[in-house]
Design a protein around this motif. Structure first.
Motif, PDB file in Angstrom:
ATOM      1  N   LEU A 224       0.848  -1.184   0.000  1.00 28.13           N
ATOM      2  CA  LEU A 224       0.000   0.000   0.000  1.00 28.13           C
ATOM      3  C   LEU A 224       0.889   1.241   0.000  1.00 28.13           C
ATOM      4  O   LEU A 224       1.756   1.390   0.865  1.00 28.13           O
ATOM      5  CB  LEU A 224      -0.906  -0.001   1.237  1.00 28.13           C
ATOM      6  N   ILE A 225       0.673   2.124  -0.961  1.00 27.66           N
ATOM      7  CA  ILE A 225       1.492   3.331  -1.020  1.00 27.66           C
ATOM      8  C   ILE A 225       0.698   4.586  -0.703  1.00 27.66           C
ATOM      9  O   ILE A 225       1.279   5.613  -0.337  1.00 27.66           O
ATOM     10  CB  ILE A 225       2.191   3.479  -2.385  1.00 27.66           C
ATOM     11  N   GLU A 226      -0.627   4.525  -0.804  1.00 32.64           N
ATOM     12  CA  GLU A 226      -1.419   5.713  -0.502  1.00 32.64           C
ATOM     13  C   GLU A 226      -2.890   5.332  -0.429  1.00 32.64           C
ATOM     14  O   GLU A 226      -3.339   4.405  -1.102  1.00 32.64           O
ATOM     15  CB  GLU A 226      -1.211   6.775  -1.596  1.00 32.64           C
ATOM     16  N   ARG A 278      -7.596   3.374  -2.788  1.00 29.78           N
ATOM     17  CA  ARG A 278      -6.321   2.853  -2.295  1.00 29.78           C
ATOM     18  C   ARG A 278      -5.392   2.574  -3.474  1.00 29.78           C
ATOM     19  O   ARG A 278      -5.823   2.009  -4.492  1.00 29.78           O
ATOM     20  CB  ARG A 278      -6.536   1.580  -1.485  1.00 29.78           C
ATOM     21  N   ALA A 279      -4.142   3.001  -3.328  1.00 32.62           N
ATOM     22  CA  ALA A 279      -3.137   2.781  -4.359  1.00 32.62           C
ATOM     23  C   ALA A 279      -2.116   1.772  -3.841  1.00 32.62           C
ATOM     24  O   ALA A 279      -1.549   1.934  -2.765  1.00 32.62           O
ATOM     25  CB  ALA A 279      -2.440   4.099  -4.703  1.00 32.62           C
ATOM     26  N   TYR A 280      -1.928   0.709  -4.630  1.00 29.90           N
ATOM     27  CA  TYR A 280      -0.959  -0.324  -4.302  1.00 29.90           C
ATOM     28  C   TYR A 280       0.118  -0.370  -5.382  1.00 29.90           C
ATOM     29  O   TYR A 280      -0.164  -0.116  -6.564  1.00 29.90           O
ATOM     30  CB  TYR A 280      -1.630  -1.705  -4.245  1.00 29.90           C
ATOM     31  N   ARG A 281       1.323  -0.718  -4.972  1.00 30.58           N
ATOM     32  CA  ARG A 281       2.405  -0.948  -5.926  1.00 30.58           C
ATOM     33  C   ARG A 281       2.709  -2.436  -5.985  1.00 30.58           C
ATOM     34  O   ARG A 281       2.803  -3.111  -4.961  1.00 30.58           O
ATOM     35  CB  ARG A 281       3.660  -0.179  -5.531  1.00 30.58           C
ATOM     36  N   ARG A 282       2.841  -2.952  -7.201  1.00 34.19           N
ATOM     37  CA  ARG A 282       3.137  -4.366  -7.388  1.00 34.19           C
ATOM     38  C   ARG A 282       4.598  -4.612  -7.041  1.00 34.19           C
ATOM     39  O   ARG A 282       5.505  -3.973  -7.570  1.00 34.19           O
ATOM     40  CB  ARG A 282       2.850  -4.742  -8.834  1.00 34.19           C
TER      41      ARG A 282
END
Length: 286
Positions: A224-226, A278-282
């Motif tokens: 989770l980045i944001e 929600r922003a996730y990074r792979r």
């Protein structure tokens, strides 16, 4: 940074996962599996053996109601927030952006993304929905996006070929999202908050069930980045637009006939929207 439209070509055969090649009026894999391009421009990559019903997904009536409601602009703040997050998190460090809307509906959010990002170079969009009526409506409005009838459970997209995935009010399949995203790619997931459309729910239901708590733990393969919360008020004038809102939501089928009658009697309705983005990074190790 702004982008022009480029075709999305990293499609996979839904039967064997092999790359699909575009030739004439169809897409074909090396094994000879062939998928025709519809006259409206979309591709049906949902084999009959992967369907749970004869006509899965949103009906023609639900799609038409959603189109009318969204084009009236009531959810434009949501579309703007998604586009802003995509530009900030997904486009800030790349000259190319390949983005999938997983559960695209009739294409409203991808059209808003394209409008917000602009026209310079290397924006490649693909919209997928299990409803053929939704994809048909999307393809009629936007010939520059690759529109696919398909399922989030088996995305017909080659591994590691996407920079971003949108899952907006949809059904996330995080393992599939991780598979098709490149390392470092962005997943933007939008879910409703506890007060979303509360005034409507209070009218159509005898009692309001507590909203399920969202799991804050990032899904496997992601960090989770944001996260951002968006809340705003809007008002619907006229019974037809209120009926469109009810028709486009799952509440139409969850409420009783009496609840639908109470909604049908309304001519004005003040509402609040609440969503969490929600922003996730792979992760590279996924």
């Amino acid at each position: 940074m702004s982008f022009a439209r480029a075709p999305f070509t990293a499609l996979a055969c839904p039967l064997d996962g092999a790359p699909l090649q575009h030739g004439g009026a169809c897409w074909r894999c090396e094994a000879g599996h062939s998928f025709d391009i519809a006259s409206q421009g979309y591709i049906n990559l949902l084999p009959v053996q992967h369907k749970r019903s004869k006509d899965p997904g949103d009906s023609k009536e639900m799609v038409a109601a959603r189109r009318r409601f969204l084009e009236a602009g009531h959810y434009r703040p949501i579309a703007d927030a998604v586009a802003a997050a995509l530009i900030e998190l997904g486009a800030a460090h790349t000259d190319e952006l390949a983005c999938l809307d997983a559960g695209c509906g009739e294409g409203y959010y991808l059209r808003c993304v394209a409008e917000s990002v602009g026209e310079a170079h290397n924006l490649s969009l693909v919209g997928l929905d299990i409803s053929k009526w939704a994809v048909l409506a999307a393809a009629r409005r936007d010939p520059h996006t690759c529109w696919i009838v398909g399922s989030n459970a088996r995305l017909p997209i080659l591994p590691g070929t996407l920079d971003a995935v949108l899952c907006l009010f949809g059904f996330p399949v995080h393992a599939e999202f991780a598979r098709v995203l490149r390392p470092g790619g962005i997943l933007l997931q939008l879910d409703t908050g506890p007060s979303h459309l509360l005034a409507l729910r209070e009218i159509i239901y005898r009692s309001i069930k507590p909203e399920r708590m969202l799991d804050d733990a990032p899904p496997a393969g992601f960090e989770l980045i944001e996260q951002r919360r968006l809340a705003f008020d809007f008002e619907l004038e006229g019974a037809a637009l209120i009926a469109d809102l009810l028709t486009m939501t799952p509440h139409l089928y969850r409420t009783s006939p009496a609840g639908r009658e109470r909604a049908a009697a309304l001519t004005r309705l003040a509402l609040g929207a609440e969503v969490r983005l929600r922003a996730y990074r792979r992760l590279a190790s996924a």
